[in-house]
Scaffold this motif. Structure first.
Motif, PDB file in Angstrom:
ATOM      1  N   SER A 179      11.800  10.539  -3.236  1.00  0.00           N
ATOM      2  CA  SER A 179      12.392   9.713  -4.280  1.00  0.00           C
ATOM      3  C   SER A 179      11.869   8.305  -4.051  1.00  0.00           C
ATOM      4  O   SER A 179      11.898   7.803  -2.922  1.00  0.00           O
ATOM      5  CB  SER A 179      13.918   9.757  -4.160  1.00  0.00           C
ATOM      6  OG  SER A 179      14.519   9.047  -5.205  1.00  0.00           O
ATOM      7  N   LEU A 180      11.367   7.669  -5.102  1.00  0.00           N
ATOM      8  CA  LEU A 180      10.669   6.391  -4.962  1.00  0.00           C
ATOM      9  C   LEU A 180      11.205   5.346  -5.920  1.00  0.00           C
ATOM     10  O   LEU A 180      11.601   5.664  -7.044  1.00  0.00           O
ATOM     11  CB  LEU A 180       9.175   6.582  -5.264  1.00  0.00           C
ATOM     12  CG  LEU A 180       8.440   7.635  -4.446  1.00  0.00           C
ATOM     13  CD1 LEU A 180       7.110   7.977  -5.101  1.00  0.00           C
ATOM     14  CD2 LEU A 180       8.232   7.134  -3.033  1.00  0.00           C
ATOM     15  N   LEU A 181      11.171   4.094  -5.464  1.00  0.00           N
ATOM     16  CA  LEU A 181      11.480   2.964  -6.326  1.00  0.00           C
ATOM     17  C   LEU A 181      10.473   1.857  -6.048  1.00  0.00           C
ATOM     18  O   LEU A 181      10.306   1.437  -4.904  1.00  0.00           O
ATOM     19  CB  LEU A 181      12.897   2.439  -6.085  1.00  0.00           C
ATOM     20  CG  LEU A 181      13.270   1.175  -6.881  1.00  0.00           C
ATOM     21  CD1 LEU A 181      13.229   1.433  -8.387  1.00  0.00           C
ATOM     22  CD2 LEU A 181      14.629   0.660  -6.471  1.00  0.00           C
ATOM     23  N   LEU A 182       9.809   1.421  -7.090  1.00  0.00           N
ATOM     24  CA  LEU A 182       8.868   0.299  -7.042  1.00  0.00           C
ATOM     25  C   LEU A 182       9.502  -0.837  -7.829  1.00  0.00           C
ATOM     26  O   LEU A 182       9.822  -0.668  -9.009  1.00  0.00           O
ATOM     27  CB  LEU A 182       7.529   0.713  -7.665  1.00  0.00           C
ATOM     28  CG  LEU A 182       6.468  -0.354  -7.864  1.00  0.00           C
ATOM     29  CD1 LEU A 182       6.031  -0.965  -6.539  1.00  0.00           C
ATOM     30  CD2 LEU A 182       5.270   0.232  -8.607  1.00  0.00           C
ATOM     31  N   SER A 183       9.697  -1.988  -7.196  1.00  0.00           N
ATOM     32  CA  SER A 183      10.428  -3.076  -7.852  1.00  0.00           C
ATOM     33  C   SER A 183       9.660  -3.723  -8.993  1.00  0.00           C
ATOM     34  O   SER A 183      10.260  -4.317  -9.884  1.00  0.00           O
ATOM     35  CB  SER A 183      10.825  -4.147  -6.835  1.00  0.00           C
ATOM     36  OG  SER A 183       9.672  -4.812  -6.326  1.00  0.00           O
ATOM     37  N   ASP A 184       8.329  -3.624  -8.992  1.00  0.00           N
ATOM     38  CA  ASP A 184       7.513  -4.254 -10.030  1.00  0.00           C
ATOM     39  C   ASP A 184       6.313  -3.361 -10.351  1.00  0.00           C
ATOM     40  O   ASP A 184       5.350  -3.313  -9.589  1.00  0.00           O
ATOM     41  CB  ASP A 184       7.039  -5.629  -9.557  1.00  0.00           C
ATOM     42  CG  ASP A 184       6.097  -6.324 -10.538  1.00  0.00           C
ATOM     43  OD1 ASP A 184       5.876  -5.798 -11.654  1.00  0.00           O
ATOM     44  OD2 ASP A 184       5.575  -7.388 -10.183  1.00  0.00           O
ATOM     45  N   ALA A 185       6.381  -2.678 -11.467  1.00  0.00           N
ATOM     46  CA  ALA A 185       5.314  -1.745 -11.847  1.00  0.00           C
ATOM     47  C   ALA A 185       3.967  -2.438 -12.036  1.00  0.00           C
ATOM     48  O   ALA A 185       2.918  -1.841 -11.789  1.00  0.00           O
ATOM     49  CB  ALA A 185       5.700  -0.992 -13.119  1.00  0.00           C
ATOM     50  N   THR A 186       3.982  -3.711 -12.430  1.00  0.00           N
ATOM     51  CA  THR A 186       2.705  -4.405 -12.649  1.00  0.00           C
ATOM     52  C   THR A 186       1.944  -4.631 -11.342  1.00  0.00           C
ATOM     53  O   THR A 186       0.746  -4.894 -11.368  1.00  0.00           O
ATOM     54  CB  THR A 186       2.895  -5.753 -13.371  1.00  0.00           C
ATOM     55  OG1 THR A 186       3.677  -6.635 -12.557  1.00  0.00           O
ATOM     56  CG2 THR A 186       3.573  -5.567 -14.730  1.00  0.00           C
ATOM     57  N   ALA A 187       2.618  -4.482 -10.202  1.00  0.00           N
ATOM     58  CA  ALA A 187       1.947  -4.618  -8.905  1.00  0.00           C
ATOM     59  C   ALA A 187       0.870  -3.550  -8.735  1.00  0.00           C
ATOM     60  O   ALA A 187      -0.066  -3.730  -7.951  1.00  0.00           O
ATOM     61  CB  ALA A 187       2.960  -4.538  -7.773  1.00  0.00           C
ATOM     62  N   ALA A 188       0.967  -2.460  -9.474  1.00  0.00           N
ATOM     63  CA  ALA A 188      -0.018  -1.378  -9.377  1.00  0.00           C
ATOM     64  C   ALA A 188      -1.402  -1.811  -9.841  1.00  0.00           C
ATOM     65  O   ALA A 188      -2.398  -1.166  -9.525  1.00  0.00           O
ATOM     66  CB  ALA A 188       0.449  -0.172 -10.178  1.00  0.00           C
ATOM     67  N   LEU A 189      -1.485  -2.918 -10.560  1.00  0.00           N
ATOM     68  CA  LEU A 189      -2.785  -3.445 -10.975  1.00  0.00           C
ATOM     69  C   LEU A 189      -3.543  -4.046  -9.798  1.00  0.00           C
ATOM     70  O   LEU A 189      -4.776  -4.119  -9.824  1.00  0.00           O
ATOM     71  CB  LEU A 189      -2.616  -4.492 -12.075  1.00  0.00           C
ATOM     72  CG  LEU A 189      -2.116  -3.946 -13.410  1.00  0.00           C
ATOM     73  CD1 LEU A 189      -1.686  -5.084 -14.322  1.00  0.00           C
ATOM     74  CD2 LEU A 189      -3.177  -3.083 -14.069  1.00  0.00           C
ATOM     75  N   ASP A 190      -2.824  -4.482  -8.762  1.00  0.00           N
ATOM     76  CA  ASP A 190      -3.446  -5.172  -7.634  1.00  0.00           C
ATOM     77  C   ASP A 190      -3.251  -4.502  -6.280  1.00  0.00           C
ATOM     78  O   ASP A 190      -3.911  -4.893  -5.312  1.00  0.00           O
ATOM     79  CB  ASP A 190      -2.899  -6.600  -7.532  1.00  0.00           C
ATOM     80  CG  ASP A 190      -3.280  -7.454  -8.723  1.00  0.00           C
ATOM     81  OD1 ASP A 190      -4.429  -7.368  -9.171  1.00  0.00           O
ATOM     82  OD2 ASP A 190      -2.408  -8.193  -9.219  1.00  0.00           O
ATOM     83  N   TYR A 191      -2.350  -3.559  -6.170  1.00  0.00           N
ATOM     84  CA  TYR A 191      -2.018  -2.978  -4.873  1.00  0.00           C
ATOM     85  C   TYR A 191      -2.100  -1.451  -4.921  1.00  0.00           C
ATOM     86  O   TYR A 191      -1.438  -0.809  -5.741  1.00  0.00           O
ATOM     87  CB  TYR A 191      -0.606  -3.385  -4.435  1.00  0.00           C
ATOM     88  CG  TYR A 191      -0.500  -4.845  -4.121  1.00  0.00           C
ATOM     89  CD1 TYR A 191      -0.732  -5.312  -2.837  1.00  0.00           C
ATOM     90  CD2 TYR A 191      -0.180  -5.773  -5.113  1.00  0.00           C
ATOM     91  CE1 TYR A 191      -0.637  -6.664  -2.539  1.00  0.00           C
ATOM     92  CE2 TYR A 191      -0.100  -7.126  -4.825  1.00  0.00           C
ATOM     93  CZ  TYR A 191      -0.326  -7.564  -3.545  1.00  0.00           C
ATOM     94  OH  TYR A 191      -0.245  -8.903  -3.250  1.00  0.00           O
ATOM     95  N   ASP A 192      -2.863  -0.901  -3.983  1.00  0.00           N
ATOM     96  CA  ASP A 192      -3.027   0.550  -3.912  1.00  0.00           C
ATOM     97  C   ASP A 192      -1.696   1.266  -3.717  1.00  0.00           C
ATOM     98  O   ASP A 192      -1.444   2.290  -4.348  1.00  0.00           O
ATOM     99  CB  ASP A 192      -3.971   0.929  -2.771  1.00  0.00           C
ATOM    100  CG  ASP A 192      -5.408   0.529  -3.044  1.00  0.00           C
ATOM    101  OD1 ASP A 192      -5.767   0.323  -4.227  1.00  0.00           O
ATOM    102  OD2 ASP A 192      -6.177   0.417  -2.074  1.00  0.00           O
TER     103      ASP A 192
END
Length: 166
Positions: free
Chosen positions: A73-86
């Motif tokens: 189960s996962l939670l990413l606080s900022d989806a836009t971070a996927a543009l810069d972080y693997d």
């Protein structure tokens, strides 16, 4: 992605609740770039109790990883971070959520994943949404807010002191 291996700043901690007691321990810095490694590390420390990991990455975002049967189960606080972080892109990949477009950077950041990931520890989905939207706080401070609400702030601060930010 743009994050060279080993260049990510921040921390990763494993949090275990066993027999009514909280234990917080640092995970290896290399895991800030390795979602599969985080999942494996948390599975190794979980024992008979509930366990999850909390990652604060480059003063930009946080990730909560909680192994569950058959995955995490996962939670990413900022989806836009996927543009810069693997690691953020890897979270979205496991969630089967597309990486946002560059155009989405103009919008306010938004969380992706299971906002109820820690609901059984007293942090309901609504409260987690509020923590994620608190853009005046650094990710380590957001995680400390979560630790306080769940009842392991003392153990969290003993391992990771947000006042020690470089």
């Amino acid at each position: 992605m743009t994050t060279p291996a080993g260049s990510t700043e921040g921390f990763a901690v494993a949090v275990v609740r066993e027999d009514g007691a909280w234990q917080v321990s640092l995970l290896a810095d290399e895991l800030l770039d390795d979602l599969d490694g985080v999942i494996s590390a948390v599975r190794q420390v979980s024992g008979a109790g509930a366990a999850f990991a909390m990652l604060a990455v480059d003063d930009e975002f946080f990730v909560i990883v909680r192994p569950v049967p058959g995955g995490a189960s996962l939670l990413l606080s900022d989806a836009t971070a996927a543009l810069d972080y693997d690691i953020a892109a890897d979270v979205l990949d496991l969630l089967q959520v597309p990486v946002p477009d560059d155009d989405d950077l103009d919008e306010d950041p938004w969380p992706e994943g299971d906002l109820a990931v820690l609901a059984d520890f007293g942090i309901p989905e609504e409260q987690m949404q509020l923590v994620c939207s608190e853009d005046d706080l650094y990710p380590d401070e957001q995680l400390q807010t979560i630790a306080e609400a769940a009842g392991f702030e003392t153990e969290f601060v003993a391992v990771v002191d947000p006042a020690d930010r470089d």
